[in-house]
Scaffold this active site. Sequence first.
Site, PDB file in Angstrom:
ATOM      1  N   SER A  58       0.818  -1.219   0.000  1.00 28.78           N
ATOM      2  CA  SER A  58       0.000   0.000   0.000  1.00 28.78           C
ATOM      3  C   SER A  58       0.850   1.268   0.000  1.00 28.78           C
ATOM      4  CB  SER A  58      -0.921   0.013   1.222  1.00 28.78           C
ATOM      5  OG  SER A  58      -1.609   1.253   1.257  1.00 28.78           O
TER       6      SER A  58
ATOM      7  N   LYS B 270     -13.519  -4.029   1.173  1.00 27.98           N
ATOM      8  CA  LYS B 270     -14.303  -2.838   0.828  1.00 27.98           C
ATOM      9  C   LYS B 270     -15.817  -3.074   0.899  1.00 27.98           C
ATOM     10  CE  LYS B 270     -11.208  -0.225  -2.209  1.00 27.98           C
ATOM     11  NZ  LYS B 270     -11.151   0.453  -3.500  1.00 27.98           N
TER      12      LYS B 270
ATOM     13  N   ASP C 200     -24.525   7.890   0.607  1.00 29.78           N
ATOM     14  CA  ASP C 200     -25.285   7.503  -0.594  1.00 29.78           C
ATOM     15  C   ASP C 200     -24.346   6.963  -1.673  1.00 29.78           C
ATOM     16  OD1 ASP C 200     -27.499   8.337   0.681  1.00 29.78           O
ATOM     17  OD2 ASP C 200     -27.711  10.239  -0.401  1.00 29.78           O
TER      18      ASP C 200
ATOM     19  N   ASN D  25     -14.390   2.753   1.031  1.00 28.83           N
ATOM     20  CA  ASN D  25     -12.926   2.757   1.172  1.00 28.83           C
ATOM     21  C   ASN D  25     -12.451   3.688   2.283  1.00 28.83           C
ATOM     22  OD1 ASN D  25     -13.357   5.242   0.014  1.00 28.83           O
ATOM     23  ND2 ASN D  25     -11.727   5.072  -1.496  1.00 28.83           N
TER      24      ASN D  25
ATOM     25  N   ASP E 218     -13.545   6.877  -4.163  1.00 24.42           N
ATOM     26  CA  ASP E 218     -12.877   6.523  -5.432  1.00 24.42           C
ATOM     27  C   ASP E 218     -13.386   7.381  -6.592  1.00 24.42           C
ATOM     28  OD1 ASP E 218     -11.021   4.651  -4.651  1.00 24.42           O
ATOM     29  OD2 ASP E 218     -12.357   2.942  -4.906  1.00 24.42           O
TER      30      ASP E 218
ATOM     31  N   ALA F 143     -15.815  -4.039 -15.774  1.00 23.45           N
ATOM     32  CA  ALA F 143     -17.060  -3.920 -15.006  1.00 23.45           C
ATOM     33  C   ALA F 143     -16.876  -4.473 -13.589  1.00 23.45           C
ATOM     34  CB  ALA F 143     -18.189  -4.646 -15.738  1.00 23.45           C
ATOM     35  N   GLY F 144     -15.677  -4.276 -13.026  1.00 23.95           N
ATOM     36  CA  GLY F 144     -15.403  -4.728 -11.665  1.00 23.95           C
ATOM     37  C   GLY F 144     -15.711  -3.622 -10.658  1.00 23.95           C
ATOM     38  N   GLY F 145     -15.085  -3.714  -9.489  1.00 23.96           N
ATOM     39  CA  GLY F 145     -15.353  -2.754  -8.417  1.00 23.96           C
ATOM     40  C   GLY F 145     -15.007  -1.324  -8.803  1.00 23.96           C
TER      41      GLY F 145
END
Length: 277
Positions: free
Chosen positions: A19, A70, A82, A91, A107, A134-136
């Site tokens: 990280s 997450k 929201d 996150n 994000d 089309a992921g996170g």
Amino acid sequence: MSTQSIPLAGVVGDPIAHSKSPRLHGHWLKRYGIEGQYVPLHVPESDLETVIRALPKMGFVGINVTIPHKISVMSLADQVSDRAILIGAANTLTFRPDGKILADNTDGHGFMANLKDHAPEWDPKSGPVAVFGAGGAARAVIVALADAGVPEIFLSNRTRPKAEALKAEFGTRVQVVDWVQAGNMLEDAKAVVNTTSLGMVGKLELRVPLDGMKEGTIVNDLVYTPLETPLLKYAKDNGCLAVDGLGMLLHQAAPGFERWFGQTPTVDDELRRVVLG
Ligand code: NAP
């Protein structure tokens, strides 16, 4: 000696050693002369709830959350923004003095702020945007693009049903394009965004034909290792505006820092250099 406790923050994930967040927040703490600490916390899924419930009692004012937590942290929060509900993941957690845990997702903010920094002329309302993946990360990108008023979002993913599911969730502005025809969606796009992990160190390249992209198209890769992915190199070599993914990482960190330490931080070249080490 001061009796006030030093505010602590950190990033929770598994693995966590890679990280960049400790370096990033550490730089801001130093730059603004804030007496606080930001630490990496390696937490497996089985310990997640115990650790998160304990952190506020140990002086933590908030944490960033990364893979694979997450989604699961949302159920531990007392209040979920929201944006985080819409994206389906959080996150950033803030531990309030009254004991409540607030969950947010920054994000989308990071994504848009990065584009505003590097492509200030781009008007989101000016035309379609093409998105690979089309992921996170794609969920945060699509929510941010729709929020900014992008009229049409072309979406292509290797596993088509995942893209169809996002269309069902986020509405008619999303048009699904088959992965084998993904090159076609680039012709009308004002901006192109790669949210897949393709192009990342150790992964395959994005093999979609890119010759349909027009000069001047804004091309953003969320992948930032390497900083210049093959997609961005192609964009640069062909008169497009290439925007790397590091700025998104830096900008998504700012709202948390501000909430926890009471200082609005600046994202600039110095920060980029520090984070790149
Ligand atoms: P994820 O949920 O696992 O999604 C991965 C995406 O990549 C899916 O669309 C997947 O397609 C696609 N993909 C993977 N391997 C592929 C292949 N061989 N061929 C075609 N498509 C492939 O991951 P994520 O969280 O969205 O993250 C995606 C990337 O964005 C990662 O590289 C991550 O580091 C980066 N990211 C950057 C930032 C930033 O701040 N810059 C923030 C978040 C994420 P399928 O659905 O077909 O599997």
